[in-house]
Design an enzyme around this catalytic site. Structure first.
Site, short mmCIF file in Angstrom:
data_model
loop_
_atom_site.label_atom_id
_atom_site.label_comp_id
_atom_site.label_asym_id
_atom_site.label_seq_id
_atom_site.Cartn_x
_atom_site.Cartn_y
_atom_site.Cartn_z
N ASN A 1 48.55 67.60 42.42
CA ASN A 1 48.34 66.78 41.34
C ASN A 1 46.98 65.65 41.89
O ASN A 1 47.75 64.68 42.26
CB ASN A 1 49.18 65.85 40.28
N LYS B 1 45.26 62.72 40.82
CA LYS B 1 45.34 62.11 39.65
C LYS B 1 44.09 61.51 39.38
O LYS B 1 42.99 61.99 39.71
CB LYS B 1 46.47 60.49 39.66
N HIS C 1 52.11 64.59 32.02
CA HIS C 1 52.55 63.81 32.92
C HIS C 1 53.72 62.27 32.54
O HIS C 1 52.39 61.70 31.30
CB HIS C 1 52.08 63.73 34.15
N GLU D 1 53.36 59.30 33.22
CA GLU D 1 52.01 58.64 33.26
C GLU D 1 51.23 58.91 31.84
O GLU D 1 51.03 58.17 31.85
CB GLU D 1 51.34 58.36 34.40
N GLU E 1 60.11 66.44 37.37
CA GLU E 1 59.75 65.05 37.50
C GLU E 1 60.44 63.93 36.94
O GLU E 1 59.63 63.28 36.74
CB GLU E 1 58.16 65.69 37.26
N GLY F 1 55.55 58.72 42.91
CA GLY F 1 55.01 58.08 43.64
C GLY F 1 55.62 56.64 44.28
O GLY F 1 55.14 55.52 44.93
N SER G 1 57.80 62.99 45.46
CA SER G 1 57.34 62.30 46.80
C SER G 1 58.07 63.64 47.48
O SER G 1 58.25 63.45 48.75
CB SER G 1 58.26 61.32 46.57
N GLY H 1 51.72 64.70 44.20
CA GLY H 1 50.85 64.14 44.17
C GLY H 1 49.96 63.76 44.59
O GLY H 1 49.09 64.19 46.11
N GLY H 2 50.49 62.29 46.11
CA GLY H 2 49.90 61.75 47.21
C GLY H 2 49.66 62.26 48.14
O GLY H 2 48.78 62.41 48.65
C1 PEP Z 1 53.47 63.76 40.37
O1 PEP Z 1 51.95 62.45 40.48
O2 PEP Z 1 53.05 64.56 39.91
C2 PEP Z 1 53.70 63.20 41.72
C3 PEP Z 1 55.20 64.22 41.61
O3 PEP Z 1 53.33 62.21 42.04
P1 PEP Z 1 54.20 61.86 43.61
O4 PEP Z 1 53.98 63.21 44.85
O5 PEP Z 1 53.17 61.12 44.87
O6 PEP Z 1 55.76 61.47 43.72
#
Ligand code: PEP
Length: 255
Positions: free
Chosen positions: A9, A11, A98, A100, A169, A175, A213, A234-235
């Site tokens: 993802n 983002k 999500h 967010e 999640e 994040g 994460s 994500g990251g």
């Molecule tokens: C996400 O945005 O779905 C996510 C899991 O982010 P991160 O891996 O950065 O925590």
């Protein structure tokens, strides 16, 4: 046996030149892994780059995903993007609900459920996100939150669960660098599968991803859990080398 799915993802990140470099790196990393790769791979990119990425990902095993979709088919919904439009540019999956989008764009459980339901009448795979906040976990509400978020989706779908992917999640892990422990993740994933089993005989076939994460270092310990069928990342998905290492961990679990 359920195949692992590793979904990135991005983002609101990326640019035309970044995207080209990322695909080049992933392509090289996948070639170096050899032919016996079992994990499914997807990358969910910002809407303006879907067409470009559809071209770049052609002839690779990486599926293209979007990060949101409208529940409506067409019409006066300024700024929204329909399933038909996503299909038109080659999208195969979409993240829905999500945290967010729930937090910053006011997406309710019922809006999320309508979006998932809309996907079921197309070939696009919905990845629906569920998860509790830190306060909810600390006050012992994790299962209640998961149950009410998932019930909204299951009630809307009735019997039509085919292709549903659930991503657990925990909001406090997204994040933040904090990750659910393997015990915490397995407990919630097993709970989710149990909830799915109350509505479908195919709960054992449905994928439940972990997100929060996940990175190259912790992926193995999470992906080896019996009810963790992949990751929503994500990251770490922005770093092609790290994303490739997570794919390698998933492949090892599939073998
Ligand atoms: C996400 O945005 O779905 C996510 C899991 O982010 P991160 O891996 O950065 O925590």
């Amino acid at each position: 046996m359920r195949k692992k799915l590793i979904a990135g993802n991005w983002k609101m990140n990326g640019s035309k030149s970044f995207n080209e470099g990322w695909v080049k790196s992933i392509h090289a990393a996948l070639a170096a892994m050899g032919p016996s790769q079992n994990a499914e791979i997807m990358v969910c990119v910002p809407t303006p780059y879907l067409s470009q990425m559809a071209g770049l990902l052609e002839n690779t095993p990486v599926a293209l995903g979007a990060q949101d979709v409208s529940a409506h088919a067409k019409g006066a919904y300024t700024g929204e993007v329909s399933l038909g439009m996503l299909l038109d540019v080659g999208v195969q999956g979409v993240i829905i609900g999500h945290s967010e989008r729930r937090a910053y764009h006011g997406e309710s459980d019922s809006v999320v459920a309508q979006k998932v339901k809309a996907c079921m009448s197309s070939s696009i795979t919905p990845i629906v996100c569920l998860g509790e906040t830190q306060e909810q976990r600390q006050s012992g509400q994790t299962n209640d939150v998961i149950q009410s978020q998932l019930s909204a989706v299951m009630d809307a779908l009735e019997q039509d669960f085919e292709r549903l992917v659930v991503a657990y999640e925990p909001v406090w892990a997204i994040g933040t660098g904090l990750t659910a422990t393997p015990e915490q993740a397995q407990e919630v994933h097993a709970f989710i599968r149990g909830l799915l089993a109350t509505k479908t005989r195919h709960a054992q076939d449905l994928k439940i991803l972990y997100g929060g994460s996940m990175n190259a270092q912790n992926a193995s310990s999470l992906l080896s859990l019996p009810d963790v069928d992949g990751g929503l990342i994500g990251g770490a998905s922005l770093l092609a080398e790290d994303f490739a290492k997570i794919i390698t961990s998933a492949n090892a679990e599939c073998n």
